[in-house]
Design an enzyme around this catalytic site. Structure first.
Site: not given
Ligand code: SAH
Length: 344
Positions: A111, A118, A91, A330, A104, A115
């Protein structure tokens, strides 16, 4: 096949020299790739035909395509889901601010930082992006959005310092006067706090803005919501931030997503103020964007927390929620696209 889009201008010149081509071709080709966003070597009309053919036979050049696009009715924010050449999706978000258009971008497919709040990390990391794929996000967003991009933030999917060398290469590419020519002061890099890499980055002395996703001032809370904290801890992270400032002279920005009943109490504001005391810092409070898969809820104490920090001399801003009607935080769009794919 050579990844020509990820080569710096010097590398491209050296590579062309090996092929027996004159040095000035490097600038021409670099500008086609990084300013005009050429999608095919055939477009490069000032190159001799045999060179165009040779490039097509030896180099990769496959720009991402738009898999999904959402435009916010509220503020004109545009969110793109790009399909990369290998079918993976990432994205980017185009945000329109008074000081210019900001894109961004993502630096990894998924990832591995884990976290709790997220969406990008739910299915783990698939692979690192190449520097060229990162540049493409900027170029294509700029082209599709019809607006010149003046600022870049590395705050999309992925952990930039977990793809360190590629991110450094990306910075060199977008900073190049023959490319997008975006100054370091117009670039922000956000990290969950990889201490060794923060020290490594400090060594480059770049004038970019470093954002550290702190999200909690105490180890117990931070380790619960950010697994990266379990090995290093807040104290060592803040010490690295101090060294970073000493080395670069750049004030660090601390991201703090406000989560109901987790990190939003007065004692945490006081502890945070104490941690940052005596160093130039800026705290950016982020109203939590709720992720469907997570039980964490947005805090109702943002204003009180802000006031408490300010009364202790800390500079605080509350992030404006751009594009909240279009899942512009995100990894949420990629998650939805993945879920839709699983159902079909
Ligand atoms: N990996 C990097 C950059 C990507 S995330 C980092 O950790 O900083 C960009 C920012 O958005 C980080 O501060 C991240 O913690 C925050 N973020 C992630 N999910 C969020 C959510 N659901 N609500 C609010 N902020 C979130």
């Amino acid at each position: 096949m050579a990844d020509i889009k990820s080569m710096t201008l010097q590398e491209l010149a050296a590579w062309l020299k090996e092929q027996g081509e004159p040095a000035f071709r490097a600038g021409q080709i670099f500008r086609w790739l990084h300013q005009r966003g050429a999608s095919d070597f055939e477009e490069m009309s000032d190159l001799p035909k045999p060179l165009r053919q040779k490039l097509a036979q030896t180099c990769l050049l496959a720009l991402p395509t738009v898999a999904r696009k959402q435009v916010s009715a509220q503020d004109g924010t545009i969110k793109y889901l790009w399909r990369l050449a290998d079918g993976n999706c990432v994205e980017s978000v185009l945000m329109r601010y008074q000081h210019g258009n900001t894109v961004c971008i993502s630096c990894q497919v998924g990832c591995r930082m884990g976290c709790a709040f997220c969406a990008s990390t739910i299915a783990g990391k698939v692979r690192d992006l190449t520097a060229g794929e990162m540049v493409d996000q900027v170029l294509l967003t700029q082209r599709d959005g019809g607006a010149p991009v003046s600022n870049i933030v590395l705050m999309g999917i992925g952990e930039p310092l977990d793809n360190f060398d590629t991110v450094m290469r990306f910075l060199e590419l977008v900073n190049c006067p023959d490319g997008l020519n975006i100054g370091m002061r117009h670039i922000s890099l956000s990290t969950c706090g990889l201490v060794e890499q923060i020290d490594k980055l400090a060594g480059y002395g770049l004038q970019l803005t470093l954002s550290v996703s702190l999200h909690a001032p105490d180890d117990q809370t931070r380790s619960k919501i950010m697994p990266v904290n379990r090995s290093v801890g807040v104290e060592r992270l803040i010490a690295a931030c101090r060294r970073y400032f000493q080395r670069t002279g750049r004030r660090i920005s601390y991201e703090y997503a406000m989560i109901d009943g987790v990190n939003d109490s007065d004692w945490q504001a006081d502890l945070l103020a104490g941690l940052l005391k005596g160093m130039p810092a800026h705290v950016n409070l982020i109203p939590l964007n709720q992720v469907e898969e997570s039980p964490l809820r947005p805090s109702r104490r943002v204003a009180a927390f802000q006031k408490r920090l300010e009364s202790r001399g800390i500079t605080v801003t509350v992030r404006r929620r751009l594009g909240s009607d279009i899942d512009a935080s995100c990894g949420q769009l990629r998650r939805k696209a993945m879920a839709a794919q699983e159902q079909t």
